[in-house]
Scaffold this motif. Sequence first.
Motif, PDB file in Angstrom:
ATOM      1  N   TYR A 187       0.883  -1.319   0.088  1.00 17.88           N
ATOM      2  CA  TYR A 187      -0.122  -0.012   0.197  1.00 17.88           C
ATOM      3  C   TYR A 187       0.719   1.354  -0.049  1.00 17.88           C
ATOM      4  O   TYR A 187       0.438   2.161  -0.630  1.00 17.88           O
ATOM      5  CB  TYR A 187      -0.872   0.119   1.299  1.00 17.88           C
ATOM      6  CG  TYR A 187      -1.978  -0.689   0.919  1.00 17.88           C
ATOM      7  CD1 TYR A 187      -2.130  -1.870  -0.054  1.00 17.88           C
ATOM      8  CD2 TYR A 187      -3.152  -0.981   1.815  1.00 17.88           C
ATOM      9  CE1 TYR A 187      -3.074  -2.926  -0.015  1.00 17.88           C
ATOM     10  CE2 TYR A 187      -4.261  -1.924   1.813  1.00 17.88           C
ATOM     11  CZ  TYR A 187      -4.278  -2.596   0.831  1.00 17.88           C
ATOM     12  OH  TYR A 187      -5.504  -3.779   0.809  1.00 17.88           O
ATOM     13  N   PRO A 188       1.931   1.514   0.772  1.00 17.71           N
ATOM     14  CA  PRO A 188       2.721   2.597   0.881  1.00 17.71           C
ATOM     15  C   PRO A 188       3.246   2.901  -0.683  1.00 17.71           C
ATOM     16  O   PRO A 188       3.194   4.135  -1.202  1.00 17.71           O
ATOM     17  CB  PRO A 188       3.785   2.558   2.099  1.00 17.71           C
ATOM     18  CG  PRO A 188       3.279   1.627   2.709  1.00 17.71           C
ATOM     19  CD  PRO A 188       2.298   0.570   1.982  1.00 17.71           C
ATOM     20  N   PRO A 189       3.901   2.099  -1.393  1.00 22.35           N
ATOM     21  CA  PRO A 189       4.359   2.410  -2.680  1.00 22.35           C
ATOM     22  C   PRO A 189       3.077   2.440  -3.528  1.00 22.35           C
ATOM     23  O   PRO A 189       3.318   3.633  -4.520  1.00 22.35           O
ATOM     24  CB  PRO A 189       4.913   1.097  -3.204  1.00 22.35           C
ATOM     25  CG  PRO A 189       5.546   0.459  -1.992  1.00 22.35           C
ATOM     26  CD  PRO A 189       4.169   0.779  -0.801  1.00 22.35           C
ATOM     27  N   LEU A 190       2.138   2.019  -3.513  1.00 23.90           N
ATOM     28  CA  LEU A 190       0.795   2.247  -4.122  1.00 23.90           C
ATOM     29  C   LEU A 190       0.328   3.650  -4.053  1.00 23.90           C
ATOM     30  O   LEU A 190      -0.091   4.294  -5.215  1.00 23.90           O
ATOM     31  CB  LEU A 190      -0.196   1.345  -3.986  1.00 23.90           C
ATOM     32  CG  LEU A 190      -1.570   1.652  -4.742  1.00 23.90           C
ATOM     33  CD1 LEU A 190      -1.489   1.233  -5.939  1.00 23.90           C
ATOM     34  CD2 LEU A 190      -2.666   0.597  -3.897  1.00 23.90           C
ATOM     35  N   THR A 191       0.514   4.287  -2.754  1.00 22.96           N
ATOM     36  CA  THR A 191      -0.024   5.904  -2.790  1.00 22.96           C
ATOM     37  C   THR A 191       0.818   6.574  -3.639  1.00 22.96           C
ATOM     38  O   THR A 191       0.391   7.814  -3.965  1.00 22.96           O
ATOM     39  CB  THR A 191      -0.002   5.908  -1.112  1.00 22.96           C
ATOM     40  OG1 THR A 191       1.234   5.801  -0.385  1.00 22.96           O
ATOM     41  CG2 THR A 191      -0.963   5.119  -0.299  1.00 22.96           C
ATOM     42  N   GLN A 192       2.169   6.381  -3.606  1.00 20.76           N
ATOM     43  CA  GLN A 192       3.240   7.168  -4.059  1.00 20.76           C
ATOM     44  C   GLN A 192       2.987   7.036  -5.642  1.00 20.76           C
ATOM     45  O   GLN A 192       3.268   8.036  -6.390  1.00 20.76           O
ATOM     46  CB  GLN A 192       4.580   6.749  -3.746  1.00 20.76           C
ATOM     47  CG  GLN A 192       4.562   7.150  -2.090  1.00 20.76           C
ATOM     48  CD  GLN A 192       6.439   6.347  -1.953  1.00 20.76           C
ATOM     49  OE1 GLN A 192       7.031   5.690  -2.510  1.00 20.76           O
ATOM     50  NE2 GLN A 192       6.444   6.799  -0.645  1.00 20.76           N
ATOM     51  N   MET A 193       2.674   5.879  -6.040  1.00 19.33           N
ATOM     52  CA  MET A 193       2.406   5.667  -7.631  1.00 19.33           C
ATOM     53  C   MET A 193       1.237   6.539  -7.977  1.00 19.33           C
ATOM     54  O   MET A 193       1.278   7.050  -9.109  1.00 19.33           O
ATOM     55  CB  MET A 193       2.365   4.438  -7.781  1.00 19.33           C
ATOM     56  CG  MET A 193       3.521   3.352  -7.909  1.00 19.33           C
ATOM     57  SD  MET A 193       3.151   1.655  -8.147  1.00 19.33           S
ATOM     58  CE  MET A 193       2.336   1.670  -9.622  1.00 19.33           C
ATOM     59  N   LEU A 194       0.471   6.582  -7.246  1.00 18.59           N
ATOM     60  CA  LEU A 194      -0.898   7.639  -7.333  1.00 18.59           C
ATOM     61  C   LEU A 194      -0.731   8.934  -7.353  1.00 18.59           C
ATOM     62  O   LEU A 194      -1.734   9.671  -7.423  1.00 18.59           O
ATOM     63  CB  LEU A 194      -2.151   6.836  -6.786  1.00 18.59           C
ATOM     64  CG  LEU A 194      -2.326   5.496  -7.240  1.00 18.59           C
ATOM     65  CD1 LEU A 194      -3.448   4.812  -6.171  1.00 18.59           C
ATOM     66  CD2 LEU A 194      -3.033   5.195  -8.363  1.00 18.59           C
ATOM     67  N   GLY A 195       0.227   9.203  -6.651  1.00 23.33           N
ATOM     68  CA  GLY A 195       0.575  10.573  -6.100  1.00 23.33           C
ATOM     69  C   GLY A 195      -0.335  11.293  -5.256  1.00 23.33           C
ATOM     70  O   GLY A 195      -0.728  12.440  -5.232  1.00 23.33           O
ATOM     71  N   PHE A 196      -0.510  10.511  -4.226  1.00 22.29           N
ATOM     72  CA  PHE A 196      -1.593  10.868  -3.247  1.00 22.29           C
ATOM     73  C   PHE A 196      -0.635  11.672  -2.134  1.00 22.29           C
ATOM     74  O   PHE A 196       0.495  11.791  -2.015  1.00 22.29           O
ATOM     75  CB  PHE A 196      -2.166   9.648  -2.546  1.00 22.29           C
ATOM     76  CG  PHE A 196      -3.238   8.916  -2.863  1.00 22.29           C
ATOM     77  CD1 PHE A 196      -3.735   9.151  -4.278  1.00 22.29           C
ATOM     78  CD2 PHE A 196      -3.803   8.024  -2.191  1.00 22.29           C
ATOM     79  CE1 PHE A 196      -4.736   8.642  -4.759  1.00 22.29           C
ATOM     80  CE2 PHE A 196      -4.950   7.272  -2.667  1.00 22.29           C
ATOM     81  CZ  PHE A 196      -5.351   7.530  -4.148  1.00 22.29           C
ATOM     82  N   SER A 197      -1.724  12.678  -1.613  1.00 25.77           N
ATOM     83  CA  SER A 197      -0.970  13.653  -0.615  1.00 25.77           C
ATOM     84  C   SER A 197      -0.979  12.672   0.684  1.00 25.77           C
ATOM     85  O   SER A 197      -1.575  11.684   0.831  1.00 25.77           O
ATOM     86  CB  SER A 197      -2.025  14.625  -0.550  1.00 25.77           C
ATOM     87  OG  SER A 197      -3.445  14.283  -0.070  1.00 25.77           O
ATOM     88  N   ASP A 198      -0.478  13.632   1.439  1.00 23.44           N
ATOM     89  CA  ASP A 198      -0.386  12.816   2.974  1.00 23.44           C
ATOM     90  C   ASP A 198      -1.448  12.536   3.467  1.00 23.44           C
ATOM     91  O   ASP A 198      -1.613  11.545   4.200  1.00 23.44           O
ATOM     92  CB  ASP A 198       0.624  13.716   3.961  1.00 23.44           C
ATOM     93  CG  ASP A 198       2.070  13.923   3.601  1.00 23.44           C
ATOM     94  OD1 ASP A 198       2.382  12.759   2.847  1.00 23.44           O
ATOM     95  OD2 ASP A 198       2.540  14.992   3.920  1.00 23.44           O
ATOM     96  N   ALA A 199      -2.556  13.457   3.388  1.00 24.64           N
ATOM     97  CA  ALA A 199      -3.803  13.097   3.913  1.00 24.64           C
ATOM     98  C   ALA A 199      -4.616  12.071   3.265  1.00 24.64           C
ATOM     99  O   ALA A 199      -5.043  11.156   3.915  1.00 24.64           O
ATOM    100  CB  ALA A 199      -4.670  14.313   3.990  1.00 24.64           C
ATOM    101  N   GLN A 200      -4.395  11.691   1.913  1.00 26.58           N
ATOM    102  CA  GLN A 200      -4.791  11.038   0.880  1.00 26.58           C
ATOM    103  C   GLN A 200      -4.305   9.529   1.511  1.00 26.58           C
ATOM    104  O   GLN A 200      -5.096   8.459   1.711  1.00 26.58           O
ATOM    105  CB  GLN A 200      -4.747  11.219  -0.490  1.00 26.58           C
ATOM    106  CG  GLN A 200      -5.818  12.121  -0.909  1.00 26.58           C
ATOM    107  CD  GLN A 200      -5.421  12.687  -2.375  1.00 26.58           C
ATOM    108  OE1 GLN A 200      -4.360  12.605  -2.805  1.00 26.58           O
ATOM    109  NE2 GLN A 200      -6.585  12.822  -2.853  1.00 26.58           N
ATOM    110  N   ALA A 201      -2.888   9.496   1.544  1.00 27.69           N
ATOM    111  CA  ALA A 201      -2.433   8.206   1.958  1.00 27.69           C
ATOM    112  C   ALA A 201      -2.754   7.792   3.272  1.00 27.69           C
ATOM    113  O   ALA A 201      -2.818   6.646   3.576  1.00 27.69           O
ATOM    114  CB  ALA A 201      -0.651   8.497   1.772  1.00 27.69           C
ATOM    115  N   GLY A 202      -2.879   8.712   4.161  1.00 33.42           N
ATOM    116  CA  GLY A 202      -2.861   8.444   5.615  1.00 33.42           C
ATOM    117  C   GLY A 202      -4.447   7.879   5.729  1.00 33.42           C
ATOM    118  O   GLY A 202      -4.550   6.757   6.341  1.00 33.42           O
ATOM    119  N   PHE A 203      -5.481   8.425   4.947  1.00 34.09           N
ATOM    120  CA  PHE A 203      -6.586   7.794   5.149  1.00 34.09           C
ATOM    121  C   PHE A 203      -6.795   6.404   4.397  1.00 34.09           C
ATOM    122  O   PHE A 203      -7.252   5.676   5.031  1.00 34.09           O
ATOM    123  CB  PHE A 203      -7.735   8.803   4.129  1.00 34.09           C
ATOM    124  CG  PHE A 203      -9.271   8.284   4.393  1.00 34.09           C
ATOM    125  CD1 PHE A 203     -10.031   8.387   5.179  1.00 34.09           C
ATOM    126  CD2 PHE A 203      -9.598   7.450   2.895  1.00 34.09           C
ATOM    127  CE1 PHE A 203     -11.090   7.646   5.319  1.00 34.09           C
ATOM    128  CE2 PHE A 203     -10.711   7.011   2.985  1.00 34.09           C
ATOM    129  CZ  PHE A 203     -11.628   7.065   4.163  1.00 34.09           C
TER     130      PHE A 203
END
Length: 361
Positions: free
Chosen positions: A197-213
């Motif tokens: 999941y953490p690399p997935l959030t980076q691939m999708l360009g999520f913000s910190d708030a989006q990744a944390g959620f």
Amino acid sequence: MKRAKRPDFDAYAGDLYGEMMLAEPAPAPAERKPLSRFVPGLAICAIASAAGAWLAQNYGVPIILAGLLLGLAMGFAAGDPRTHEGLDATSRHGLRAGIMLLGFQVTVMEITAMGLVPFAGLALVMSAALVAALLAARVTGQSPAAGLLAGGSTAICGASAALALYGVIGRERIEQAQFTLTLVSLATASAIALVVYPPLTQMLGFSDAQAGFLVGASIHDVAQAIGAGFAVSDAAGAQATVVKLTRVALLAPLVTLAALWIAQVQPVEADDAAGRVPLLPRFILVFLGLVVLNSLVTLPAAFAEHALTLSKTLLLLAVTATAMRTRTDLLLELGWRSVMPVLAATIASLGVALAFARWAI
């Protein structure tokens, strides 16, 4: 002429048929069993749990998964009847105490601070997990209890929620082997999510708030959800902590609703004849009380940290003891269909969390 008095006349004078005098004597008090009967089972469970904790610390294996696997591997020890009482007591009372102590990890203020929009998204993610698990259980020919156990555990906090739900679902509705397999599936899914999941959030360009959620709403285990958040950034870790602890706080309402629902959908002979639903377990009431206490009183940070460590220890012991009392041959008989509710709930929670994080946060 004076009538001769029978020796027992006065005793029976007020009791025409002698019922009072002929009543059964009071039963003798039960002989107290020595506490030493718990030692063999508790000792073997503690050794296996300590080995699991060592593996988790030195090799990065999820601690619950390590305890489960070691418990299953040492199931031969449960063949000795001397271990039964200790293992059963550890499994039952350890899980209750561990869940109660989780109440020190969340406050009402943390829940309200998350905001209405993220809370609504969290409710959608949890609902999706429950519905997906129930549908998967039905399609694969399993009982509603199996779907409820998998979906509720995925929706809340993995193994801890599974243990709490198993307490209200009961062994009459779901076999212990199915319960153990659900725990294994949950631990495996959480371990995979922690890596992916953490690399997935980076691939999708999520913000910190989006990744944390995303990680807080979709990863089952508490430690791994928070760890995945901090693997992205400190801000994402803080957001994931709030979201995940909110899920933990919703454990009590979920268990209450689960008890009401399962008693109607899948009744068993142990249920009350009048059709009343089972009461909320005491350990859930204590959990709620500790959440309120933690909200009203500012406790030292060290106290909450020690409470979390003790909670993890007790839950590890409970999971290990449960695995040791599980017959591995029954696990093999369950087949691939038994893991489908957890898989469906995991995929559904990830999909809804991804969509909500991208479009609403």
